[in-house]
Design a protein around this motif. Structure first.
Motif, mmCIF file in Angstrom:
data_model
loop_
_atom_site.group_PDB
_atom_site.id
_atom_site.type_symbol
_atom_site.label_atom_id
_atom_site.label_comp_id
_atom_site.label_asym_id
_atom_site.label_seq_id
_atom_site.Cartn_x
_atom_site.Cartn_y
_atom_site.Cartn_z
ATOM 1 N N ARG A 303 -4.520 -0.759 -8.553
ATOM 2 C CA ARG A 303 -3.563 -0.410 -7.513
ATOM 3 C C ARG A 303 -2.679 -1.600 -7.137
ATOM 4 N N PHE A 304 -1.385 -1.333 -6.966
ATOM 5 C CA PHE A 304 -0.453 -2.402 -6.588
ATOM 6 C C PHE A 304 -0.804 -2.906 -5.202
ATOM 7 N N GLY A 305 -0.931 -4.217 -5.072
ATOM 8 C CA GLY A 305 -1.210 -4.785 -3.762
ATOM 9 C C GLY A 305 -2.637 -4.580 -3.315
ATOM 10 N N GLY A 306 -3.485 -4.081 -4.221
ATOM 11 C CA GLY A 306 -4.891 -3.929 -3.893
ATOM 12 C C GLY A 306 -5.610 -5.227 -4.185
ATOM 13 N N LYS A 307 -6.836 -5.321 -3.718
ATOM 14 C CA LYS A 307 -7.589 -6.534 -4.034
ATOM 15 C C LYS A 307 -8.008 -6.442 -5.490
ATOM 16 N N LYS B 245 8.793 -4.315 -1.886
ATOM 17 C CA LYS B 245 7.622 -4.832 -2.594
ATOM 18 C C LYS B 245 7.932 -5.118 -4.060
ATOM 19 N N ARG B 254 4.374 -11.844 -6.979
ATOM 20 C CA ARG B 254 3.280 -11.676 -6.019
ATOM 21 C C ARG B 254 3.348 -10.272 -5.443
ATOM 22 N N GLU B 255 2.181 -9.734 -5.114
ATOM 23 C CA GLU B 255 2.121 -8.364 -4.625
ATOM 24 C C GLU B 255 1.854 -8.346 -3.130
ATOM 25 N N VAL B 256 2.713 -7.651 -2.401
ATOM 26 C CA VAL B 256 2.448 -7.429 -0.985
ATOM 27 C C VAL B 256 1.198 -6.563 -0.898
ATOM 28 N N PRO B 257 0.206 -6.982 -0.088
ATOM 29 C CA PRO B 257 -1.032 -6.198 -0.042
ATOM 30 C C PRO B 257 -0.759 -4.763 0.385
ATOM 31 N N SER B 258 -1.571 -3.854 -0.141
ATOM 32 C CA SER B 258 -1.422 -2.450 0.218
ATOM 33 C C SER B 258 -1.539 -2.284 1.731
#
Ligand code: SF4
Ligand code: SF4
Lengths: 308, 444
Positions: A303-307, B245, B254-258
């Motif tokens: 998932r995007f932005g998931g850990k 994002k 870099r990914e903005v956290p969900s």
């Protein structure tokens, strides 16, 4: 799907060239069986599968996995079973777990094991129609074809190799669609460029077979054939282009596609090397079809932005 | 390292789609001015957050630029008269969202000079809170389409820092070219706006992300950089690069956290158009009373980029552009991917209207086919979701599973629908799924 149907045309042409009009008749019989069944069940259910050509495709693909000398009624029956057991009972296009063409082929193999493994030598003449082709239903076909062993059979049971060139041009005994390696390679590349299918699936399959059988051949060249032979023989190329790439019965996500392809590759080599059959592609794919839901669950994109 | 590592040129995010661009008709047309019309319709809700509260009453005379509605809360903003005239009514009127909403109707005074009443500007050394309040007073919202109040994003909460400011010049929606023209024609103001944002957020560095199909904009902005700690980065053309994002991913990997904000990565993103308006606000005291709109599509006679006063009826903007062609079909406000289809032309241009797109009738509707599990929607989704599965779950109304598969991460970019060979209305179904999950959450 019509683009895939179109892509089978060169293969059909090659089959007709090598095995004569028999090839054409077998294909027609399977298509009539498949498309007819589709039509029968699609009529009142509102499926649009006749329009999208997927029933037609199933018939063609099934026929191309059959030996040239197969009686027409068997090809027809195979088409009916492919659509009915492979698709209708699942609820139609998109819901079936197993590749319908292979379901039809597996049924025929189980019901008529001898006929399905009786190969004829190619180039019997353009207008040649094998007598067994026209055998009436449910009669034991008279075994009067000049049977010939397929390259894999030769290799497995008689330790006799077929040269690569014959495999590539298709001048060998085998199922209708599997003999002309070169045609299949070109068609596969074309479908990849047109982005009709996910190239990861055939690539993973072929690479795995090459690597795995390469290692085996390197360990023991006498009992394991050369990886190039493995790649070009016994319907592997055909399956890589037309069966492994069926979107419905293969994983959704890219990582899943790799897993599926690798699974097929490993199973093909295992079955061919240690199983009782010279050929293993069909079972390899059906087995991987069965675990596709599992692969789907395990290998979704992160998932995007998931850990991570 | 607190900074953001970014590299030059040709970068992009992962997944996404390549819709046909259709920008030729307007990309090199300078922004023209829309003449004044008889009446302006100003909905109190033109932004994300609480609606504004009207501060005028029917019959009252208003000057162009004067406040006519005040913020209804922190996440809300002010509204100004786009024209000198008289408040005719405050009543329910059709809104681009399809609802009837409270709207201030202003009748234009045909003999007024239409000189803008400017706002009183804060001192140069005023504190950040004063300046943020001024931005709110100026009515600024994000002009890329979402219309989120600008002052909220520019007021850095206690305990947070901003190290990097990104200006969004992607304009990845097909057809739209208004941001493109703003960058070409107002490059200095855009850079000036970026200065102001850097100053307000105490950020050290900035970047403008522009897709490579706008080389003249990239050139103009680079000319305008001067000695600023700012870079103009050309990005590979792909939709939806303009999503916050995705743009951050493209620029910094870099990914903005969900569920999080760019602020979690010490980043603030603003649209280039917003930056230009911000410069006008701080340098001249001009509030947000007009915006650049791309009027285009196969159904419009004379495609153009037009500076339109907020509140102008869409019908009149279309007439200004030569009217509809006989072949005209669906009218969409915004771009074709995320815009809103309109039932009527009697809705106003709002602060978030980036385009008026008139498609033609031949844009045929195709029938839906079963899902063939081809996986294209998965490879299109920039949020790495499984749109096929989410749509099935939405149909079955399985909200727990929808939530478990992160349906709320979807920002409705429509890449999945665009890529589906079976023409399944994926984004519409997923939108329903999101509503289900929200309902469920609020009822507990
Ligand atoms: S699921 Fe949502 S975020 Fe993903 S492609 Fe579809 S609309 Fe875009
Ligand atoms: S793109 Fe459409 S057909 Fe393909 S998997 Fe997604 S929903 Fe199914």
């Amino acid at each position: 799907m019509f683009e895939v149907v179109g892509a089978t045309l060169p293969v059909i042409a090659a089959a007709t060239y090598y095995f004569g009009v028999t090839a054409f008749l077998v294909i027609a019989a399977a298509v009539v069986g498949a498309a007819g069944t589709e039509w029968l069940f699609a009529r009142d259910r509102g499926w649009s599968t006749l329009r999208d050509g997927s029933g037609l495709l199933t018939g063609v693909l099934l026929a191309l996995t059959l030996p040239p000398g197969v009686p027409l009624w068997m090809a027809f029956l195979g088409g009916v079973v492919a659509i009915f057991l492979g698709k209708v009972i699942w609820g139609g296009l998109g819901k079936n777990a197993f590749n319908p063409a292979l379901v039809g082929r597996a049924f025929l193999q189980a019901a008529f094991p001898i006929t399905l493994t009786t190969w004829v030598a190619p180039l019997g003449g353009t207008w040649h129609v094998a007598p067994s082709t026209l055998a009436p239903p449910l009669m034991k076909p008279s075994v009067d074809v000049i049977s010939a062993a397929s390259p894999l059979g030769l290799s497995k049971f008689q330790h006799q190799s077929t040269d690569l060139w014959s495999l590539l041009v298709g001048n060998t005994a085998g199922s209708l669609g599997e003999t002309a390696g070169l045609v299949l390679i070109v068609v596969g590349l074309w479908l990849t460029i047109r982005r009709v299918f996910d190239w990861r699936l055939p690539l993973a399959t072929l690479l795995t077979v090459a690597l795995f059988s390469g290692v085996l051949h390197w360990l023991s060249p006498s009992s394991h054939p050369h990886p190039l032979f493995m790649l070009c023989s016994g319907g592997l190329l055909f399956a890589a282009v037309f069966m492994v790439t069926d979107p419905v019965t293969t994983p959704l996500a890219p990582r899943g596609a790799w897993v599926f392809g690798i699974g097929v590759g490993v199973l093909v080599v295992l079955i061919r090397s240690w199983g009782g059959l010279p050929e293993g592609v069909m079972y390899a794919i059906l087995l991987m079809n069965a675990v596709t839901p599992l692969i789907d669950r395990k290998f979704m994109p992160r998932r995007f932005g998931g850990k991570s | 390292m607190t900074g953001v590592a970014f590299m030059l040129g040709g970068r992009t995010f992962r997944h996404g789609v390549h819709p046909a661009e259709h920008k030729e008709a307007t990309r090199s047309r300078p922004i023209e001015r829309m003449p004044f019309v008889d009446e302006y319709w100003l909905p109190l809700a033109q932004h994300i957050g609480a609606p504004s509260k009207a501060s005028v009453s029917p019959g009252q005379k208003v000057q162009r630029g004067e406040v006519i509605a005040e913020a209804g809360g922190f996440v809300s903003t002010f509204l100004h008269a786009p024209v000198t005239g008289t408040v005719k009514a405050i009543e329910l009127r059709p809104h681009p969202s399809g609802k009837q909403l409270q709207t201030i109707v202003i009748a234009t005074d045909a003999f007024a000079s239409q000189k803008i009443t400017t706002l009183e500007r804060p001192a140069q050394d005023a504190d950040a809170a004063t300046k943020a309040a001024f931005i709110q007073r100026g009515g600024l919202v994000g002009m890329g389409g979402a219309a989120f109040p600008t002052h909220v994003k520019l007021q850095v909460p206690k305990g947070k820092t901003v190290s990097f400011v990104v200006l969004n010049g992607c304009e990845c929606e097909p057809y739209l070219t208004c941001d493109h023209r703003v960058m070409v024609e107002q490059a200095e103001q855009v850079m000036r706006g970026l200065d102001l944002i850097l100053e307000l957020t105490l950020a050290k560095r900035g970047a403008v992300g522009v897709e490579l199909n706008k080389p003249d904009a990239i050139e103009a902005l680079r000319q305008a950089i001067g000695t600023r700690p700012v870079e103009v980065v050309g990005l590979t053309v792909k939709y939806p690069q303009g999503a916050e994002k995705m743009l951050i991913d493209a620029l910094s990997s870099r990914e903005v956290p969900s569920g999080g904000l760019p602020l979690d990565l010490e980043i603030v993103v603003q649209n280039v158009g917003t930056a230009a308006v911000l410069a006008g606000l701080f340098d001249h005291g001009i509030p947000l009373i007009e915006r650049a709109v791309t009027v285009t599509g196969p159904g419009i006679r004379r495609p153009a980029n037009v500076m339109v006063p907020i509140g102008t009826p869409v019908r009149q903007v279309i007439e200004h552009c030569g009217g509809l062609l006989p072949s005209a079909g669906l009218v969409v406000l915004g771009g074709p991917m995320m815009g809103m289809a309109q039932k009527s032309l009697d809705v106003p241009v709002t602060k978030g209207t980036s385009g008026i797109l008139v498609l033609d009738q031949s844009t045929k509707t195709v029938s839906e086919e079963p899902c063939i599990r081809c996986g294209r929607c998965l490879e299109a989704c920039p949020m790495f979701l499984n749109p096929s599965r989410l749509a099935q779950l939405a149909r079955a109304e399985l909200h727990d599973e929808l939530a478990a598969l992160h349906v709320m991460d979807c920002f409705e970019c429509a890449s999945c629908s665009f890529s589906c060979p079976s023409h399944i209305p994926l984004v519409q179904l997923i939108r329903v799924g999101k509503a289900l999950v929200r309902q469920k959450g609020s009822s507990q």
